[in-house]
Design a protein around this motif. Structure first.
Motif, short mmCIF file in Angstrom:
data_model
loop_
_atom_site.label_atom_id
_atom_site.label_comp_id
_atom_site.label_asym_id
_atom_site.label_seq_id
_atom_site.Cartn_x
_atom_site.Cartn_y
_atom_site.Cartn_z
N VAL A 283 65.43 -12.77 -33.18
CA VAL A 283 64.44 -13.32 -32.24
C VAL A 283 64.29 -14.82 -32.51
O VAL A 283 64.60 -15.30 -33.60
CB VAL A 283 63.07 -12.62 -32.37
CG1 VAL A 283 63.14 -11.18 -31.93
CG2 VAL A 283 62.53 -12.71 -33.80
N ARG A 288 60.90 -14.07 -28.88
CA ARG A 288 61.72 -13.52 -27.79
C ARG A 288 63.12 -13.21 -28.30
O ARG A 288 63.62 -13.87 -29.22
CB ARG A 288 61.82 -14.53 -26.64
CG ARG A 288 60.55 -14.61 -25.82
CD ARG A 288 60.77 -15.57 -24.68
NE ARG A 288 61.28 -16.83 -25.19
CZ ARG A 288 60.67 -18.01 -25.00
NH1 ARG A 288 59.56 -18.08 -24.31
NH2 ARG A 288 61.19 -19.12 -25.49
N ALA A 289 63.73 -12.19 -27.70
CA ALA A 289 65.08 -11.79 -28.13
C ALA A 289 66.03 -12.98 -27.98
O ALA A 289 66.01 -13.67 -26.97
CB ALA A 289 65.56 -10.63 -27.28
N LEU A 318 72.38 -14.20 -26.62
CA LEU A 318 71.80 -13.14 -25.80
C LEU A 318 72.67 -12.77 -24.59
O LEU A 318 72.78 -11.60 -24.23
CB LEU A 318 70.42 -13.60 -25.31
CG LEU A 318 69.46 -12.51 -24.87
CD1 LEU A 318 69.21 -11.53 -25.99
CD2 LEU A 318 68.15 -13.11 -24.38
N LEU A 323 71.80 -5.76 -22.77
CA LEU A 323 70.34 -5.75 -22.70
C LEU A 323 69.87 -4.63 -21.80
O LEU A 323 70.58 -4.23 -20.88
CB LEU A 323 69.84 -7.07 -22.09
CG LEU A 323 69.98 -8.34 -22.92
CD1 LEU A 323 69.49 -9.53 -22.11
CD2 LEU A 323 69.20 -8.21 -24.22
N GLN A 325 66.01 -2.69 -20.17
CA GLN A 325 64.55 -2.57 -20.15
C GLN A 325 64.23 -1.09 -20.41
O GLN A 325 65.08 -0.23 -20.17
CB GLN A 325 64.02 -3.03 -18.80
CG GLN A 325 64.37 -4.50 -18.56
CD GLN A 325 63.41 -5.21 -17.62
OE1 GLN A 325 62.71 -4.58 -16.85
NE2 GLN A 325 63.41 -6.52 -17.69
N LEU A 344 69.81 -4.53 -27.14
CA LEU A 344 68.40 -4.91 -27.30
C LEU A 344 67.61 -4.45 -26.09
O LEU A 344 68.08 -4.53 -24.96
CB LEU A 344 68.28 -6.43 -27.44
CG LEU A 344 69.05 -7.07 -28.60
CD1 LEU A 344 68.76 -8.57 -28.67
CD2 LEU A 344 68.69 -6.40 -29.92
N THR A 346 64.26 -5.15 -24.03
CA THR A 346 63.25 -6.19 -23.88
C THR A 346 62.37 -5.90 -22.67
O THR A 346 62.75 -5.15 -21.78
CB THR A 346 63.90 -7.57 -23.64
OG1 THR A 346 64.71 -7.49 -22.48
CG2 THR A 346 64.75 -8.00 -24.83
N GLU A 347 61.18 -6.49 -22.69
CA GLU A 347 60.34 -6.48 -21.49
C GLU A 347 60.83 -7.64 -20.62
O GLU A 347 61.68 -8.42 -21.04
CB GLU A 347 58.87 -6.67 -21.90
CG GLU A 347 58.27 -5.48 -22.63
CD GLU A 347 58.10 -4.24 -21.73
OE1 GLU A 347 58.42 -4.34 -20.53
OE2 GLU A 347 57.68 -3.20 -22.24
N HIS A 350 61.37 -11.11 -21.97
CA HIS A 350 62.35 -11.23 -23.07
C HIS A 350 61.77 -10.88 -24.43
O HIS A 350 62.39 -11.14 -25.45
CB HIS A 350 62.98 -12.63 -23.12
CG HIS A 350 63.98 -12.85 -22.02
ND1 HIS A 350 65.07 -12.06 -21.84
CD2 HIS A 350 64.00 -13.78 -21.04
CE1 HIS A 350 65.74 -12.47 -20.78
NE2 HIS A 350 65.11 -13.51 -20.27
N ARG A 351 60.55 -10.33 -24.45
CA ARG A 351 59.99 -9.90 -25.73
C ARG A 351 60.76 -8.66 -26.19
O ARG A 351 60.97 -7.72 -25.41
CB ARG A 351 58.50 -9.58 -25.56
CG ARG A 351 57.70 -9.57 -26.83
CD ARG A 351 56.21 -9.57 -26.50
NE ARG A 351 55.90 -8.69 -25.36
CZ ARG A 351 55.70 -7.37 -25.47
NH1 ARG A 351 55.76 -6.79 -26.63
NH2 ARG A 351 55.44 -6.66 -24.40
N LEU A 352 61.18 -8.67 -27.47
CA LEU A 352 61.96 -7.54 -28.01
C LEU A 352 61.03 -6.35 -28.26
O LEU A 352 60.04 -6.48 -28.99
CB LEU A 352 62.62 -7.99 -29.32
CG LEU A 352 63.51 -6.96 -30.00
CD1 LEU A 352 64.76 -6.70 -29.18
CD2 LEU A 352 63.88 -7.43 -31.41
#
Ligand SMILES: [Zn+2]
Length: 380
Positions: A283, A288-289, A318, A323, A325, A344, A346-347, A350-352
Motif C-alpha cells: 500500500v 491505498r493499494a 498496480l 484487481l 472488488q 488485490l 479494493t473498494e 482503491h482502499r485495500l
C-alpha cells in the motif's frame, strides 16, 4: 488491443484504433494499386491506382467501424453498456460492459455485425452498377465493386460458427436458447472456435505455400481465433466450476502488508518466520493499494542493497496486478489471475480490503460443486 489513437465518441461508445490499423490500410492500398485495380481497370496512371487504393484502404477501415458500431448500437439498445471499439490490423473489437441478459439479445448483438457488412456490400454492389450505368470512370466503378465484394466476404467469414467470430456468438446464443445455460453454451461455441482456428490456420498455410501472400494473413487470423477461443473456453469452464461465488466470500484479510516507504530489509524482518507467503500486498502512504511484491524477488535482492532499496522500487505496479472488488465474481477474477500469485481486493477508492491467492482459487476450483443447469425459457 490497446487504443493508440482516439477518434471520439459515437452513441456514447469510445472509438479508437491501434497503430496496426495502418498496416491493414497500407496492405490494402498496396494490393489494390499494384495487382487488383490494374487487372480490373487497366490503362490508368500509377498515381490514379494509388489514390484509389488509399481511398479504398480508408473505406475498409470505415466498413470495419460500421460493422462494430452495428454490434454496439444493438447492445446499447439491449441495455448493455459498450465501453469502446478498437480497430486494428485484423479487424475490429467491441468491448461490452457485461453479458447480454438473454439468448435472444445475444443473438441480435452477434448478428448485427455481419448483417451490416452484408448491407454495405449489397449497397456498394448496387452503387457500382449505378455508377457503371451512368458512365463513371472504370477505376471508380471497379473500386466500388471491390469494396462491396470485400464487405460480403467479411460478412460470410464472420459468420463461420466458432468463437470469437460472430458466427460463434450466434452459435452460442442458439445453444444458450436450447440448453438454458449460457456458460455451457459458451464452452460449446469456444470448442467450435478452436477447431475453426486450426482449419483457418491450415488453409492459410496451404495458400501461403501455393505462393499467395494473403495466406500469411489467414494464418494470423486462424492463430488469433484459436487463442481467443481457448481462453474463452477456460473462462467459461471457470464460471461453470465457480458459479456465482463472489470475491467477498473467498477473500482473506490482508495480513502482512508492505508499505511503499519501507526498505526491503525492514519488510523482510517483519514477515512471520515459518509462515512465508508467495506474495504480499503493497500500500502507499495513504493506505491505498499500490501493487504486490513476490517473496522470491525480495530475497533475490543482494544483501548489500536490501537496506537501501525501498519497496516502492521493486513492487509490481498496480496496473499489472489482478484487481477485484468484493462484489465481483471469483470466476472472472480467476481468469484475470493467470500466473499471478496474488490478487488485490479494493473498494472503489482503491482502499485495500482483502487479498485472494492463486492457491485459494485453485482449491476452490477443485472442491467446488458444479452449478446446476437452470432452464431459462426463450423470451417471446
Ligand atoms: Zn462482428
Amino acid at each position: 488491443m490497446k487504443q493508440t489513437i482516439r477518434f471520439g465518441r459515437v452513441f456514447g461508445v469510445e472509438i479508437g484504433a491501434n497503430w496496426s490499423l495502418l498496416v491493414l490500410i497500407l496492405l490494402v492500398a498496396h494490393g489494390l494499386s499494384t495487382v487488383v485495380l490494374p487487372a480490373l481497370a487497366p490503362g490508368q496512371s500509377t498515381t490514379a491506382y494509388w489514390t484509389a487504393g488509399a481511398v479504398c484502404g480508408l473505406l475498409i477501415a470505415g466498413s470495419l467501424l460500421l460493422h462494430e458500431l452495428a454490434h454496439s448500437v444493438v447492445a446499447v439498445r439491449a441495455g448493455l453498456p459498450v465501453e469502446r471499439i478498437t480497430l486494428w490490423m485484423l479487424g475490429g473489437a467491441s468491448v461490452l460492459g457485461g453479458e447480454p441478459a438473454s439468448a435472444r439479445a445475444a443473438f441480435r448483438i452477434a448478428a448485427a455485425g455481419p448483417l451490416s457488412s452484408l448491407g454495405l456490400g449489397l449497397a456498394a454492389g448496387c452503387g457500382a452498377l449505378a455508377l457503371s450505368a451512368l458512365g463513371a470512370p472504370e477505376l471508380i466503378v471497379s473500386s466500388t465493386w471491390w469494396l462491396g465484394s470485400i464487405n460480403v466476404v467479411l460478412a460470410v467469414f464472420n459468420l463461420l460458427p466458432g468463437n470469437p467470430l460472430d458466427g460463434g456468438r450466434i452459435l452460442r446464443a442458439i445453444l444458450w436458447w436450447r440448453t438454458g445455460d449460457p456458460d455451457r453454451a459458451e464452452i460449446g461455441a469456444a470448442r467450435a472456435g478452436r477447431v475453426l482456428g486450426v482449419v483457418v490456420t491450415a488453409l492459410g498455410f496451404a495458400q501461403w505455400l501455393s505462393g499467395q501472400f494473403a495466406g500469411l494473413w489467414l494464418i494470423l487470423v486462424g492463430l488469433l481465433i484459436g487463442t481467443v477461443a481457448a481462453s474463452e473456453s477456460r473462462a467459461a469452464r471457470m464460471r461453470v466450476a465457480l458459479g456465482q461465488i463472489r470475491v467477498a466470500d473467498v477473500m482473506a484479510e490482508p495480513g502482512v502488508v508492505a508499505h511503499d516507504a519501507m526498505t526491503v530489509d525492514q519488510f523482510l524482518a517483519g514477515i512471520v518466520p515459518g509462515l512465508p507467503e508467495a506474495a504480499y500486498p503493497v500500500v502507499d502512504l495513504d493506505g491505498r493499494a499500490a501493487g504486490t511484491v513476490e517473496l522470491h524477488s525480495l530475497v533475490g535482492i543482494r544483501r548489500s542493497l536490501a537496506p537501501s532499496t525501498r519497496i516502492a522500487e521493486v513492487r509490481t505496479p498496480l496496473e499489472d496486478v489482478p484487481l477485484a472488488q468484493p462484489t465481483d465474481l471469483v470466476a472472472d477474477l480467476a481468469v484475470r489471475m493467470r500466473q499471478d500469485a496474488l490478487a488485490l481486493v479494493t473498494e472503489s477508492d482503491h482502499r485495500l480490503v482483502g487479498v485472494v491467492s492463486r492457491r485459494d482459487v485453485a482449491r476452490l476450483v477443485q472442491g467446488a460443486p458444479l452449478r446446476p443447469t437452470g432452464q431459462e425459457p426463450y423470451p417471446a
